[in-house]
Design an enzyme around this catalytic site. Structure first.
Site, PDB file in Angstrom:
ATOM      1  N   LYS A  91      24.354   0.686   0.001  1.00 18.39           N
ATOM      2  CA  LYS A  91      23.750  -0.450   0.676  1.00 18.39           C
ATOM      3  C   LYS A  91      23.862  -0.319   2.198  1.00 18.39           C
ATOM      4  CE  LYS A  91      22.418  -2.622  -2.985  1.00 18.39           C
ATOM      5  NZ  LYS A  91      22.932  -3.932  -3.394  1.00 18.39           N
ATOM      6  N   GLU A 135       0.823  -1.219   0.000  1.00 19.23           N
ATOM      7  CA  GLU A 135       0.000   0.000   0.000  1.00 19.23           C
ATOM      8  C   GLU A 135       0.854   1.265   0.000  1.00 19.23           C
ATOM      9  OE1 GLU A 135      -2.485  -3.197   2.109  1.00 19.23           O
ATOM     10  OE2 GLU A 135      -0.373  -2.574   2.030  1.00 19.23           O
ATOM     11  N   LEU A 136       1.980   1.234   0.729  1.00 15.59           N
ATOM     12  CA  LEU A 136       2.830   2.426   0.781  1.00 15.59           C
ATOM     13  C   LEU A 136       3.451   2.717  -0.579  1.00 15.59           C
ATOM     14  CD1 LEU A 136       4.083   4.696   2.427  1.00 15.59           C
ATOM     15  CD2 LEU A 136       5.955   3.141   3.024  1.00 15.59           C
ATOM     16  N   CYS A 192      26.871  -1.759  -8.545  1.00 16.26           N
ATOM     17  CA  CYS A 192      26.343  -0.436  -8.223  1.00 16.26           C
ATOM     18  C   CYS A 192      26.322  -0.207  -6.723  1.00 16.26           C
ATOM     19  CB  CYS A 192      24.937  -0.239  -8.800  1.00 16.26           C
ATOM     20  SG  CYS A 192      23.740  -1.488  -8.327  1.00 16.26           S
ATOM     21  N   HIS A 237      18.317   6.261 -10.547  1.00 13.66           N
ATOM     22  CA  HIS A 237      17.499   6.166  -9.343  1.00 13.66           C
ATOM     23  C   HIS A 237      16.809   7.482  -9.019  1.00 13.66           C
ATOM     24  CE1 HIS A 237      20.166   2.663  -8.984  1.00 13.66           C
ATOM     25  NE2 HIS A 237      19.157   2.112  -8.352  1.00 13.66           N
ATOM     26  N   HIS A 291      28.342  -5.869 -14.007  1.00 11.90           N
ATOM     27  CA  HIS A 291      27.847  -4.571 -13.526  1.00 11.90           C
ATOM     28  C   HIS A 291      27.781  -4.598 -12.013  1.00 11.90           C
ATOM     29  CE1 HIS A 291      25.526  -0.972 -12.937  1.00 11.90           C
ATOM     30  NE2 HIS A 291      24.595  -1.661 -12.307  1.00 11.90           N
ATOM     31  N   GLU A 295      28.246  -6.087  -1.535  1.00 13.36           N
ATOM     32  CA  GLU A 295      27.234  -6.196  -0.479  1.00 13.36           C
ATOM     33  C   GLU A 295      27.449  -7.430   0.388  1.00 13.36           C
ATOM     34  OE1 GLU A 295      22.791  -7.830  -0.778  1.00 13.36           O
ATOM     35  OE2 GLU A 295      23.130  -5.996  -1.906  1.00 13.36           O
ATOM     36  N   GLU A 335      28.218   2.184 -10.864  1.00 18.97           N
ATOM     37  CA  GLU A 335      27.539   3.416 -10.453  1.00 18.97           C
ATOM     38  C   GLU A 335      28.600   4.465 -10.162  1.00 18.97           C
ATOM     39  OE1 GLU A 335      26.694   6.477  -7.784  1.00 18.97           O
ATOM     40  OE2 GLU A 335      27.757   4.706  -7.077  1.00 18.97           O
ATOM     41  N   TRP A 382      20.568 -11.948  -3.108  1.00 20.86           N
ATOM     42  CA  TRP A 382      19.241 -11.362  -3.231  1.00 20.86           C
ATOM     43  C   TRP A 382      18.132 -12.409  -3.199  1.00 20.86           C
ATOM     44  CZ3 TRP A 382      20.118  -6.974  -7.398  1.00 20.86           C
ATOM     45  CH2 TRP A 382      21.003  -6.035  -6.856  1.00 20.86           C
TER      46      TRP A 382
END
Length: 761
Positions: free
Chosen positions: A112, A17-18, A647, A698, A645, A609, A669, A565
């Site tokens: 991150k 919803e947000l 970022c 972004h 790639h 990450e 990035e 991920w």
């Protein structure tokens, strides 16, 4: 009594919803009142759910319209001067402009959040930086919950972590040098919370799990001695998470606070040290339920740890909670009625984890016998999972055992490969490309939904996708881009798409997790051994290549990013899972090459990450993660060009590992940091080709040609021109065509202009 607690709950809502309210507001289709109503409804529902579940400490101020670090920057008035802020209260337009940019005002840098896939807005500190209370959000939301008869524990990002997560601009004081100026704002917030009726306040200090110098450790003592004096009536809980304290344990134990939270999922071995050293006036908050993964908790093991603490400290000094905020897991498993029944029984999302916390608290408070039936049922589920034939695939394990070192090596060194590639691809200086995806328009999403629901036939859906791909190819040719992409209209998410086609993965219907702002992802669940039953991407890459004489990149996600991920199985070492994925991707790479694809991109944005938070643990991780990438990428001929790639990462930490990947071209990035990240590549004398992002995808703003030219000029000052590619920061899936078209046009024009200033390849 033992207290049940939570450090934070997902913000997005059970049905995102947000996300929808934010995007309606940003597009002008929704009003501020509508956004406020949705936000208030979500907050109330979150609080009520946790209260009704039986939590003793329900968090507030863990809700955010974009990011909790940005909220902290707004609270203390850390607004960069380029946003032309009036300097009193941070209004919503300023807040969103800081996050997303507007006109010629570049958005703040984003990176991150520790080793998660959540992105936070990096605070900026300028010369002469001042702070004052510019947002009363923590107090406002505490009072809002109080108005619903729900007494909450407000959450604040602690002052030391706030500074350490930020960056000082040129000529500005180093972040920790601003602590004395910052603390009065925190003291004022705590004072107002005390006046409003708060009794506990949670101060998140995740930087305590990092390698810290003596001056950084001293800053924690300075900060909390000051905060303790400013609000003596408040009880302060300092929350650490994402790792163990190790050499920072003494610093944490000496803080003048009432409770300390430890992540006992990531750092179970620190419990005994903590029990031995905990001051008599300090309580221990125990993170025994995994806040970052979706597997049910081994309740007997967790209850045993809690019982051990109760026996040592007494029940009044023990709290039970998650390892970290539940922000990092989906909202509610009840939204997955169609998930396989066995797999579903192994899982717990945020709502279920709250119930686990309450159950564990009861076990610690009243004894294991009080929850004997629940523990027995849980144990049976764990046993069924362990014995399931769906988890172990003998053929996968046999193939993995047969992997040799030669399989992770390209046939020739880069110098020989690049000569063959340049001759084969016939590219100009400063070749242009994009990172992979193009806008996922409402029409694309509608067609996919109709196909998935059976309203659109496979034949008609594939014809629709072919038309989309053809349009994207024509658009890139018209711009004059040099290496094209097919645009990925068939894909939802760069990891989910592959997870949906690989054995050993399950994809949820509503397992959404916030990545940044309104951006949500659905991480697949890796429950068993991984293999590739069929080709996944060659159909569309081959079709796209048939439409043009220019090279079209095959687009794949790398093994480490798929691992990071996804919700990863917790019953075998991560390197083993990574290598299984790598072999599956290797098969796809070879199929693409056989189909005539001359450029193949294997994205690894999550490599940095996944780096452990402590430097002493880096080498082991980098060794196996680099090997997994090379296992996936090294089977091709010299003429086939491998791209990757990355970022939003501090590349200087892992520059040697990036070079060890031996990708022919890496795109990174760089635009938000004004090419700052390239310095590590220049200092290292990075040998292969590099594409620094010159267009920040972004943000919705469109960079003009001069801005792109300036960024490209910066890049050429640190990287030799014959190594440089020109590309956006990341994929374009989340942007609109009206933003993408002028932005890429300006990028292409800037590249042509700069070619006249550099020698030809």
């Amino acid at each position: 009594m033992v207290l049940s607690t939570n450090l934070g709950y997902p913000r997005i809502g059970p049905n995102r919803e947000l996300k929808r309210a934010l995007e309606r507001y940003w597009s002008g289709r929704g009003s501020l009142k509508e956004l406020d109503t949705t936000s208030r409804d979500l907050r109330r529902a979150r609080w009520q759910l946790q209260k009704d579940a039986g939590l003793d400490h329900v968090p507030s101020n863990d809700f955010s319209l974009y990011d909790h670090v940005l909220d902290a920057a707004a609270m203390v008035g850390a607004v960069p001067s380029r946003f032309n802020w009036a300097g009193d209260k941070v209004d919503l337009d300023t807040y969103f402009t800081m996050a997303r940019g507007a006109d010629r005002m570049a958005a703040m840098e984003m990176t991150k959040w520790f080793d998660t896939n959540y992105h936070y807005i990096v605070p900026e500190f300028e010369k002469g930086q001042k702070f004052h209370l510019a947002s009363t959000k923590p107090v406002d939301e505490f009072l809002e919950a109080k108005g619903h008869d729900i007494h909450t524990r407000p959450v604040l990002l602690g002052p030391v972590s706030f500074l350490l997560l930020g960056k000082s601009q040129s000529g500005a004081t180093e972040p920790l040098g601003l602590l004395e100026k910052l603390l009065p704002v925190y003291e004022e917030v705590l004072g107002r919370l005390a006046e409003a009726g708060a009794d506990w306040v949670q101060m998140d200090e995740p930087c305590l799990v990092l390698d810290l110098s003596d001056d950084r450790r001293a800053a924690f003592a300075t900060a909390y001695e000051s905060l303790r004096r400013s609000a003596p009536s408040l009880k302060l809980l300092v929350a650490t998470y994402f790792g163990d304290l190790r050499d920072n344990m003494e610093t944490a134990m000496r803080l003048p606070v009432n409770a300390l939270h430890l992540d006992l999922v990531r750092g179970p071995g620190q419990l005994e040290d903590a029990l031995a050293r905990l001051p008599e006036d300090m309580a221990l908050s125990m993170g025994v339920v995994d806040g970052r993964n979706v597997w049910i908790t081994d309740l007997e093991r967790a209850a045993s740890a809690l019982t051990r603490a109760v026996d040592s400290l007494g029940p009044d000094r023990v709290m039970a909670g998650p390892s970290c905020s539940l922000l990092h897991v989906p909202v509610d498993l009840d939204s997955e009625p169609d998930l396989d029944a066995d797999l579903r029984s192994w899982l717990a999302f945020a709502r279920q984890k709250v119930s686990e916390i309450v159950l564990l608290t009861r076990a610690a408070e009243s004894g294991m016998d009080s929850v004997q039936d629940e523990l027995k049922a849980h144990r049976e589920v764990l046993e069924r999972r362990e014995q399931s034939t769906r988890i172990n695939n003998p053929e996968v394990r046999k193939r993995l055992h047969a992997v040799t070192d030669d399989m992770a090596q390209r046939r020739s060194p880069f110098g020989e490969r690049i000569s063959a590639q340049l001759s084969h691809l016939n590219l100009p200086s400063l070749p242009t490309t994009t990172i992979g995806s193009f806008p996922q328009t409402p029409e694309v999403r509608k067609a996919r939904a109709q196909f998935n629901s059976g309203k659109l036939s496979r034949e008609d859906y594939e014809k629709f996708l072919e038309d989309e791909i053809a349009g994207v190819i024509r658009f890139q040719e018209d711009l004059g881009l040099d290496v094209l992409v097919h645009g990925e209209p068939e894909r939802t998410d760069m990891v989910e798409y592959f997870g949906d086609q690989l054995e050993g993965f399950a994809v949820t219907a509503n397992g959404w997790v916030q990545s940044y702002g309104s951006r949500c992802v659905r991480p697949p669940v890796i429950y068993g051994d991984v293999s590739r039953p069929h080709a996944m991407t060659t159909r569309w890459s081959k079709y796209a290549q048939s439409l043009t004489d220019k090279p079209v990149k095959g687009m794949l996600t790398g093994p480490i990013t798929i691992l990071q991920w996804s919700f990863v199985r917790d019953d075998q070492p991560r390197p083993e899972t990574a290598n299984q994925i790598a072999l599956a991707i290797r098969d796809e790479v070879l199929d693409l090459e056989a189909a005539g694809i001359r450029v193949i991109q294997i994205d690894e944005p999550a490599l940095r990450e996944g780096l452990p938070l402590r430097r002493e643990d880096w080498k082991e991780y980098l060794d196996w993660s680099v090997r997994a990438f090379r296992l996936a990428s090294s089977g091709v001929r010299d003429e086939t060009q491998i791209h990757t790639h990355m970022c939003y990462a501090e590349f200087n930490d892992i520059i040697e590992a990036i070079a060890a990947l031996d990708a022919d071209v890496i795109s990174v990035e760089a635009s938000r940091s004004q090419m700052e990240l390239l310095k590590s590549f220049a200092d290292f004398h990075y040998p292969n080709h590099i594409g620094p992002g010159v267009y920040d995808i972004h943000s919705p703003r469109v960079p003009d040609k001069d801005e792109v030219t300036q960024l490209l000029d910066y890049a050429l000052q640190v990287i030799p021109a014959d190594q440089v590619w020109v590309n956006p920061d990341c994929g374009l899936k989340t942007r609109r065509w009206e933003e993408v078209k002028p932005s890429l046009s300006n990028m292409a024009k800037a590249a042509v202009e700069m070619r006249e200033k550099v020698p030809a390849k």
